[in-house]
Enzyme design. Structure first.
Site, mmCIF file in Angstrom:
data_model
loop_
_atom_site.group_PDB
_atom_site.id
_atom_site.type_symbol
_atom_site.label_atom_id
_atom_site.label_comp_id
_atom_site.label_asym_id
_atom_site.label_seq_id
_atom_site.Cartn_x
_atom_site.Cartn_y
_atom_site.Cartn_z
ATOM 1 N N GLY A 165 -11.294 25.362 2.321
ATOM 2 C CA GLY A 165 -10.675 27.367 2.522
ATOM 3 C C GLY A 165 -11.396 27.874 3.875
ATOM 4 O O GLY A 165 -10.715 29.681 2.678
ATOM 5 N N LYS A 201 3.559 25.379 10.214
ATOM 6 C CA LYS A 201 4.376 26.203 9.135
ATOM 7 C C LYS A 201 3.041 25.987 7.636
ATOM 8 O O LYS A 201 3.470 25.300 7.788
ATOM 9 C CB LYS A 201 5.712 25.360 8.614
ATOM 10 C CG LYS A 201 7.126 25.611 8.037
ATOM 11 C CD LYS A 201 7.908 27.480 8.517
ATOM 12 C CE LYS A 201 8.353 27.423 7.770
ATOM 13 N NZ LYS A 201 8.892 28.734 8.215
ATOM 14 N N TYR A 202 3.809 27.746 7.161
ATOM 15 C CA TYR A 202 3.115 26.876 5.827
ATOM 16 C C TYR A 202 4.500 26.569 5.560
ATOM 17 O O TYR A 202 5.653 26.933 5.038
ATOM 18 C CB TYR A 202 2.838 29.104 5.239
ATOM 19 C CG TYR A 202 2.536 28.993 3.987
ATOM 20 C CD1 TYR A 202 1.355 28.465 3.495
ATOM 21 C CD2 TYR A 202 4.255 29.493 3.201
ATOM 22 C CE1 TYR A 202 1.138 28.355 2.586
ATOM 23 C CE2 TYR A 202 2.833 29.364 1.808
ATOM 24 C CZ TYR A 202 1.638 28.935 0.984
ATOM 25 O OH TYR A 202 1.539 29.675 -0.333
ATOM 26 N N GLU A 288 -5.064 17.069 6.941
ATOM 27 C CA GLU A 288 -6.407 16.988 7.328
ATOM 28 C C GLU A 288 -7.309 15.171 7.067
ATOM 29 O O GLU A 288 -7.072 15.115 5.640
ATOM 30 C CB GLU A 288 -7.454 17.854 7.510
ATOM 31 C CG GLU A 288 -7.644 18.661 5.726
ATOM 32 C CD GLU A 288 -8.628 19.863 5.486
ATOM 33 O OE1 GLU A 288 -8.681 20.576 6.169
ATOM 34 O OE2 GLU A 288 -8.904 20.229 4.432
ATOM 35 N N ASN A 290 -10.811 14.482 5.814
ATOM 36 C CA ASN A 290 -12.143 14.997 5.403
ATOM 37 C C ASN A 290 -13.466 13.695 5.531
ATOM 38 O O ASN A 290 -12.872 12.581 5.075
ATOM 39 C CB ASN A 290 -12.372 15.211 3.904
ATOM 40 C CG ASN A 290 -12.371 16.235 3.667
ATOM 41 O OD1 ASN A 290 -12.710 17.700 4.506
ATOM 42 N ND2 ASN A 290 -10.738 17.083 2.885
ATOM 43 N N ARG A 292 -16.113 12.166 5.276
ATOM 44 C CA ARG A 292 -17.259 12.060 3.935
ATOM 45 C C ARG A 292 -16.874 11.806 2.913
ATOM 46 O O ARG A 292 -15.447 11.429 2.364
ATOM 47 C CB ARG A 292 -17.555 13.559 3.864
ATOM 48 C CG ARG A 292 -17.426 14.151 3.514
ATOM 49 C CD ARG A 292 -17.521 15.790 3.273
ATOM 50 N NE ARG A 292 -16.162 17.003 3.040
ATOM 51 C CZ ARG A 292 -15.823 17.287 2.832
ATOM 52 N NH1 ARG A 292 -15.828 16.612 1.061
ATOM 53 N NH2 ARG A 292 -14.873 18.285 2.685
ATOM 54 N N VAL A 295 -16.493 15.319 -3.720
ATOM 55 C CA VAL A 295 -16.163 15.718 -4.884
ATOM 56 C C VAL A 295 -15.550 15.327 -6.407
ATOM 57 O O VAL A 295 -16.454 14.680 -6.299
ATOM 58 C CB VAL A 295 -16.550 17.660 -5.157
ATOM 59 C CG1 VAL A 295 -16.537 17.350 -6.023
ATOM 60 C CG2 VAL A 295 -17.158 18.625 -3.847
#
Length: 447
Positions: A165, A201-202, A288, A290, A292, A295
């Site tokens: 974030g 673009k959001y 995106e 990650n 890894r 959590v």
């Protein structure tokens, strides 16, 4: 298989890794800061080494100290968990030079997917849908504003090497673009040491849907279904669940295929997560990857029946995946609540301190991952998460009911937590109906 693994992390994820290693007959080495001398992971590991002062930069981010501890204890692999050095390609390269196995992807793979601008281009080439946005890095606010006009407002400004974030801001028009760009870029520089930004673009009122994948060194990639991580505050996840009520079997298949395609595009190895945004018209876009373990991995373990941590270790040791895609059949519904030492009534202010009493519930379909215990002092230097409560039921409603019951039995005295706030979310009619988006919390709670 590895003889000894050093865990370059702390808290509940370090405990989780130690337990997996124990079951596999692998010795473990814990590293700890001076603030974590009495932490649970230091007591459970076979060996423990102090690597520096309380500040993460002097301990858990101190690559030289961690590698020295690994060499001194003759560990032959390092598991980074999540956070800290888990996505640091320089650390991976240092491990390779020291002939130490990094339990995760290679530095090259990490760089390809860690640079979000480059990852977008890679996904486009692989035929994975992406949100419309810039195709080149952006360093200047004025140039970025011109690009935003071409894309069309609202836009999301993101740090290329961001995560958690940080380095993210929404601009709804030209008037607030420059300020948001500069704030996001400053966060990127402070948090990741890089000023490279990109703009996309959001997507309004989206769901955050991510697919867990695992890949071995032989080109095999398996996806373990999706997690719906739409319940977030400031881009930080609070509740995760699997499967998502928003996905039809056909949409799940298409998104899963895209996730596998994304991993294969970079010849990926190890555990990873492909994250998508799903709009209200059921269009999905790559957001995106990650590189890894995450959590929320226990949610996937509960519905798939696969121990992802053990699988990750086996893959790093050069073994092929123990399961094939046709072996994966999701059963029931799982849900996870993150329990943080924070005060929701005061802007979620962190609340470190001594846990005077703690009771952890159990029962059928209940799992709690934590490193907390009676008398444990939560230090103020690290993330405020102190436990993950995970439940499994035959249906989503059964999982919700079981989570409410479990949270009602959970006792953590001495520090303020977000348990009551989690209750409010679980009791919300829209949440119970599965009507959730990433805007759920700001829409329903006056924070």
């Amino acid at each position: 298989m590895f003889r000894k693994i050093l865990i370059a992390n702390r808290g509940e994820i370090a405990v989780r890794i130690i337990r997996a290693c124990r079951e596999m007959g692998i010795a473990t080495v814990a590293v700890y800061s001076e603030a974590d001398r009495e932490a649970l992971h230091t007591q459970l590991a076979d060996e423990a080494v102090c690597i520096g002062p309380a500040a993460a930069t002097d301990s858990y981010l101190n690559m030289e100290q961690i590698l020295s501890a690994c060499i001194a204890t003759k560990a032959d692999a390092i598991h980074p968990g999540f956070g800290f050095l888990s996505e640091n390609s320089r650390f991976v390269e240092m491990c390779e030079k020291c002939n130490i196995t990094f339990i995760g992807p290679t530095a090259e793979m990490m760089d390809k997917m860690g640079n979000k601008s480059q990852a977008r281009l890679t996904m486009i080439e692989a035929g994975v849908p992406v949100v419309p946005g810039t195709k080149e890095p952006v360093y200047d606010a004025k140039r970025g504003a011109a690009m935003a006009e071409d894309i069309g407002y609202p836009v999301m400004i993101k740090a290329s090497f961001g995560g958690g974030g940080k380095g993210m801001r929404i601009a709804f028009g030209p008037d607030d673009f420059e300020e948001n760009f500069q704030v996001a870029q400053l966060e990127s520089v402070r948090g990741f040491g890089d000023n490279t930004m990109y703009i996309e673009k959001y997507v309004q009122e989206p769901r955050h849907i991510e697919f867990q994948i695992m890949a071995d060194k032989f080109g095999n990639v398996v996806q373990f279904g999706e997690r719906d991580c739409s319940i977030q505050r400031n881009h930080q996840k609070m509740i995760e669940e699997s499967p998502s009520v928003a996905l039809t079997p056909e949409l799940r298949r298409r998104m899963g295929d895209a996730a596998v395609r994304a991993a294969k595009a970079v010849h990926y190895e190890s555990a990873g997560t492909i994250e998508f945004l799903l709009d209200k018209d059921k269009n999905f876009y790559f957001m995106e990857m990650n590189t890894r373990i995450q959590v929320e991995h226990p949610v996937t373990e509960m519905v798939s029946g696969v121990d992802l941590m053990k699988e990750m270790i086996r893959v790093a040791a050069g073994e092929p995946l123990s399961v094939k895609q046709e072996d994966i059949h999701l059963q029931g519904h799982a849900m996870e609540c993150r329990i943080n030492a924070e005060d929701p009534a005061h802007h979620f202010r962190p609340c470190p301190g001594v846990i005077e009493a703690i009771h952890l519930p159990g029962g059928n379909g209940v799992r709690i991952d934590t490193a907390a215990y009676n008398g444990y002092e939560i230090p103020p230097f690290y993330d405020s998460m102190i436990a993950k409560v995970i439940v499994h039921g035959r249906t989503r409603q059964e999982a919700i009911d079981k989570m409410r019951s479990t949270l009602g039995e959970l006792i953590i005295d001495g520090v303020t937590t977000n348990v009551d706030f989690q209750y409010e979310i679980l009791d919300n009619e829209d949440f119970q109906a599965g009507e959730i988006t990433t805007d759920f919390i700001p829409m329903h709670f006056n924070l």
